[in-house]
Design a protein around this motif. Structure first.
Motif, PDB file in Angstrom:
ATOM      1  N   LYS A  30      29.677  63.153  76.664  1.00 22.50           N
ATOM      2  CA  LYS A  30      29.520  64.324  76.015  1.00 22.50           C
ATOM      3  C   LYS A  30      27.934  63.979  75.325  1.00 22.50           C
ATOM      4  O   LYS A  30      27.943  62.921  74.885  1.00 22.50           O
ATOM      5  CB  LYS A  30      30.359  64.417  75.083  1.00 22.50           C
ATOM      6  N   THR A  31      26.998  64.778  75.545  1.00 23.12           N
ATOM      7  CA  THR A  31      25.758  64.437  74.828  1.00 23.12           C
ATOM      8  C   THR A  31      25.440  65.756  73.926  1.00 23.12           C
ATOM      9  O   THR A  31      25.011  66.895  74.358  1.00 23.12           O
ATOM     10  CB  THR A  31      24.792  64.313  75.966  1.00 23.12           C
ATOM     11  N   THR A  32      24.978  65.545  72.693  1.00 20.73           N
ATOM     12  CA  THR A  32      24.906  66.607  71.500  1.00 20.73           C
ATOM     13  C   THR A  32      23.445  66.306  70.835  1.00 20.73           C
ATOM     14  O   THR A  32      23.493  65.314  70.133  1.00 20.73           O
ATOM     15  CB  THR A  32      26.002  66.909  70.852  1.00 20.73           C
ATOM     16  N   ALA A  33      22.390  67.159  70.715  1.00 22.53           N
ATOM     17  CA  ALA A  33      21.387  66.897  70.018  1.00 22.53           C
ATOM     18  C   ALA A  33      21.311  68.288  69.347  1.00 22.53           C
ATOM     19  O   ALA A  33      20.947  69.585  69.861  1.00 22.53           O
ATOM     20  CB  ALA A  33      20.252  66.845  70.740  1.00 22.53           C
ATOM     21  N   LYS A  34      21.258  68.318  67.955  1.00 25.43           N
ATOM     22  CA  LYS A  34      21.405  69.588  67.042  1.00 25.43           C
ATOM     23  C   LYS A  34      20.378  68.857  65.975  1.00 25.43           C
ATOM     24  O   LYS A  34      20.322  68.024  65.386  1.00 25.43           O
ATOM     25  CB  LYS A  34      22.557  69.957  66.490  1.00 25.43           C
ATOM     26  N   ASN A  35      19.483  69.888  65.445  1.00 27.66           N
ATOM     27  CA  ASN A  35      19.027  69.749  64.264  1.00 27.66           C
ATOM     28  C   ASN A  35      18.405  71.106  63.799  1.00 27.66           C
ATOM     29  O   ASN A  35      18.432  72.078  64.432  1.00 27.66           O
ATOM     30  CB  ASN A  35      17.584  68.796  64.454  1.00 27.66           C
ATOM     31  N   GLY A  36      18.055  71.150  62.406  1.00 24.73           N
ATOM     32  CA  GLY A  36      17.356  72.403  61.794  1.00 24.73           C
ATOM     33  C   GLY A  36      16.163  72.136  60.907  1.00 24.73           C
ATOM     34  O   GLY A  36      16.101  70.792  60.311  1.00 24.73           O
ATOM     35  N   ALA A  37      15.469  73.031  60.695  1.00 21.30           N
ATOM     36  CA  ALA A  37      14.241  72.996  59.899  1.00 21.30           C
ATOM     37  C   ALA A  37      13.997  74.403  59.145  1.00 21.30           C
ATOM     38  O   ALA A  37      14.236  75.288  59.686  1.00 21.30           O
ATOM     39  CB  ALA A  37      13.197  72.495  60.543  1.00 21.30           C
ATOM     40  N   GLY A  38      13.691  74.319  57.733  1.00 19.43           N
ATOM     41  CA  GLY A  38      13.404  75.220  56.906  1.00 19.43           C
ATOM     42  C   GLY A  38      12.297  75.013  56.161  1.00 19.43           C
ATOM     43  O   GLY A  38      12.060  74.088  55.485  1.00 19.43           O
ATOM     44  N   ALA A  39      11.479  76.211  55.662  1.00 16.76           N
ATOM     45  CA  ALA A  39      10.232  75.848  54.778  1.00 16.76           C
ATOM     46  C   ALA A  39       9.957  77.176  54.301  1.00 16.76           C
ATOM     47  O   ALA A  39      10.345  78.443  54.603  1.00 16.76           O
ATOM     48  CB  ALA A  39       9.143  75.569  55.503  1.00 16.76           C
ATOM     49  N   GLY A  40       9.116  77.172  53.034  1.00 21.20           N
ATOM     50  CA  GLY A  40       8.762  78.033  52.373  1.00 21.20           C
ATOM     51  C   GLY A  40       9.917  78.805  51.315  1.00 21.20           C
ATOM     52  O   GLY A  40       9.522  79.918  50.834  1.00 21.20           O
ATOM     53  N   ALA A  41      10.808  78.175  51.112  1.00 20.29           N
ATOM     54  CA  ALA A  41      11.694  78.583  50.057  1.00 20.29           C
ATOM     55  C   ALA A  41      11.320  78.423  48.655  1.00 20.29           C
ATOM     56  O   ALA A  41      11.833  78.831  47.531  1.00 20.29           O
ATOM     57  CB  ALA A  41      13.086  77.961  50.242  1.00 20.29           C
ATOM     58  N   SER A  42      10.387  77.566  48.304  1.00 21.70           N
ATOM     59  CA  SER A  42       9.797  77.110  46.860  1.00 21.70           C
ATOM     60  C   SER A  42       8.868  78.119  46.478  1.00 21.70           C
ATOM     61  O   SER A  42       8.481  78.266  45.158  1.00 21.70           O
ATOM     62  CB  SER A  42       8.918  75.818  47.007  1.00 21.70           C
ATOM     63  N   GLY A  43       8.652  79.293  47.249  1.00 24.57           N
ATOM     64  CA  GLY A  43       7.558  80.180  46.811  1.00 24.57           C
ATOM     65  C   GLY A  43       6.376  80.104  46.772  1.00 24.57           C
ATOM     66  O   GLY A  43       5.448  80.435  46.001  1.00 24.57           O
ATOM     67  N   SER A  44       5.909  78.742  47.325  1.00 25.73           N
ATOM     68  CA  SER A  44       4.333  78.297  47.476  1.00 25.73           C
ATOM     69  C   SER A  44       3.571  78.989  48.482  1.00 25.73           C
ATOM     70  O   SER A  44       2.554  78.859  48.369  1.00 25.73           O
ATOM     71  CB  SER A  44       4.386  76.958  47.684  1.00 25.73           C
ATOM     72  N   GLY A  45       4.114  80.139  49.224  1.00 22.74           N
ATOM     73  CA  GLY A  45       3.460  80.676  50.215  1.00 22.74           C
ATOM     74  C   GLY A  45       4.169  80.771  51.408  1.00 22.74           C
ATOM     75  O   GLY A  45       5.333  80.397  51.492  1.00 22.74           O
ATOM     76  N   ASP A  46       3.247  80.688  52.504  1.00 23.03           N
ATOM     77  CA  ASP A  46       3.782  80.613  53.988  1.00 23.03           C
ATOM     78  C   ASP A  46       4.454  79.224  54.188  1.00 23.03           C
ATOM     79  O   ASP A  46       3.827  78.262  53.602  1.00 23.03           O
ATOM     80  CB  ASP A  46       2.586  80.806  54.907  1.00 23.03           C
ATOM     81  N   GLY A  47       5.325  79.191  55.151  1.00 18.95           N
ATOM     82  CA  GLY A  47       6.219  77.964  55.398  1.00 18.95           C
ATOM     83  C   GLY A  47       6.198  77.889  56.729  1.00 18.95           C
ATOM     84  O   GLY A  47       6.267  78.873  57.547  1.00 18.95           O
ATOM     85  N   VAL A  48       6.287  76.429  57.108  1.00 15.21           N
ATOM     86  CA  VAL A  48       6.461  76.302  58.624  1.00 15.21           C
ATOM     87  C   VAL A  48       7.501  75.547  58.878  1.00 15.21           C
ATOM     88  O   VAL A  48       7.838  74.356  58.395  1.00 15.21           O
ATOM     89  CB  VAL A  48       4.997  75.723  59.307  1.00 15.21           C
ATOM     90  N   GLY A  49       8.619  75.910  59.671  1.00 17.17           N
ATOM     91  CA  GLY A  49       9.958  75.316  59.911  1.00 17.17           C
ATOM     92  C   GLY A  49       9.697  74.895  61.437  1.00 17.17           C
ATOM     93  O   GLY A  49       9.795  75.822  62.425  1.00 17.17           O
ATOM     94  N   VAL A  50       9.777  73.637  62.262  1.00 24.57           N
ATOM     95  CA  VAL A  50       9.964  73.163  63.146  1.00 24.57           C
ATOM     96  C   VAL A  50      11.029  72.619  63.734  1.00 24.57           C
ATOM     97  O   VAL A  50      11.592  71.474  62.704  1.00 24.57           O
ATOM     98  CB  VAL A  50       8.679  72.437  63.611  1.00 24.57           C
TER      99      VAL A  50
END
Length: 337
Positions: free
Chosen positions: A260-280
């Motif tokens: 069994k081989t599992t790769a998971k991840n998450g990214a979030g950006a822009g929640a601080s109210g500073s403008g555009d955010g980039v999530g990769v």
């Protein structure tokens, strides 16, 4: 009865030549955990490396002559459970960057052998030659278990970066062998030559919580890798002599393997109210697997050599496997004015 010896080595090394017939499974575990929090830059890294070796051997010795009124049994039993885990998370509360990295590496090697010594001679009612996987510790019966788990997370008001890497490297060699130039004269009993090996291997590179989050940039990446190589051999080699009368003859190499081989991840950006955010988010799950099963009833010394059995003769190699790979990525951004 034959002189049988069993030698078991686990991480750190240990001999158990006086071990019981069904030894308790050896368990090797390595854990690492790191956490960080600050108002500026927070960096957390966790690295866990586990290297485990297990060896069990049963042999009659070279040129050994054994005479018994019943069945001669040469049996080796081995079971290894090896695991490692790493957990790294970093949170920069009100800060500019959070970086969390976790690396888990697990290396497991098993050698399990039951052999008649070269030039050895057996005179008995029957002969059992077996190399098998013993009962596990809290897991499936008769299964070697290998596990590597890496978790990472990061957060800050600006940049969050999280990375997880999990690796299993597994090699299992299981052999039951009557070599050339060895001989067995049996008087009505069974001849059984068996090698039985089963494994379960699990690599997980996953996020801690949501993974990476930042006010402007969030980057989360996971890599999970399994490298598994097993060899299972039951053989009466070319040149070995079998004579007398046998009831049933079984030469069998079997096993079941789960990867069994599992790769998971998450990214979030822009929640601080500073403008555009980039999530990769990025994830890679890779398994490199090789399983080999061999059952051999070889040729005798002379063309006139015959196998005299009053019952069934079975030569069997059987393999069952399950290979599951999964990746899951979550990325999000917000533009808040």
């Amino acid at each position: 009865a034959p002189q049988a010896s069993a030698r078991r080595l686990a991480s750190g090394g240990r001999d158990s030549s006086s071990a019981a017939a069904n030894p308790k499974a050896e368990t090797a575990n390595t854990d690492s955990e790191s956490g960080s929090g600050s108002s500026g830059i927070a960096v957390a890294g966790a690295v866990a490396v586990n290297v485990a070796h297990s060896t069990a051997r049963a042999t009659t010795g070279a040129n050994k002559v054994l005479t018994a009124g019943g069945t001669v049994t040469v049996r080796s039993t081995d079971n290894l459970s090896a695991s490692t885990s790493a957990d790294g998370s970093a949170v920069a509360e009100g800060g500019s960057a959070g970086v969390g990295v976790a690396v888990a590496i697990n290396v497991g090697t098993v050698t399990n052998e039951a052999r008649i010594g070269s030039g050895g001679s057996i005179m008995a009612d029957g002969l059992t030659l077996e190399a098998v996987t013993g009962a596990g510790s809290g897991g499936p019966t008769g299964t070697h278990q290998f596990s590597a788990v890496a978790k990472s997370g990061a957060g800050s008001d600006k940049v969050g970066v999280a990375g997880s890497f999990a690796l299993n490297v597994v090699h299992v060699d299981t052999v039951a062998n009557m070599p050339g130039f060895a001989s067995a004269h049996l008087d009505g009993g069974d001849l059984r030559v068996r090698a039985d090996s089963s494994t379960s291997t699990d690599a997980q590179a996953v996020p801690e919580g949501v993974g990476a989050s930042g006010g402007s940039v969030g980057v989360g990446a996971s890599v999970a890798l399994n490298v598994v190589d097993t060899t299972t051999t039951a053989s009466v080699a070319d040149g070995a002599t079998l004579d007398g009368t046998m009831a049933n003859v079984v030469v069998q190499a079997i096993g079941a393997h789960n990867v069994k081989t599992t790769a998971k991840n998450g990214a979030g950006a822009g929640a601080s109210g500073s403008g555009d955010g980039v999530g990769v988010g990025a994830g890679v799950a890779l398994a490199i697997v090789s399983h080999d099963k061999t059952a051999l009833l070889g040729a005798g010394n002379l063309p006139t050599d015959t196998l005299d059995a009053t019952g069934n003769v079975t030569v069997q190699a059987a393999h069952a496997s399950a290979d599951r790979k999964s990746t899951r990525l979550n990325s999000s951004h917000a533009n808040i004015s």
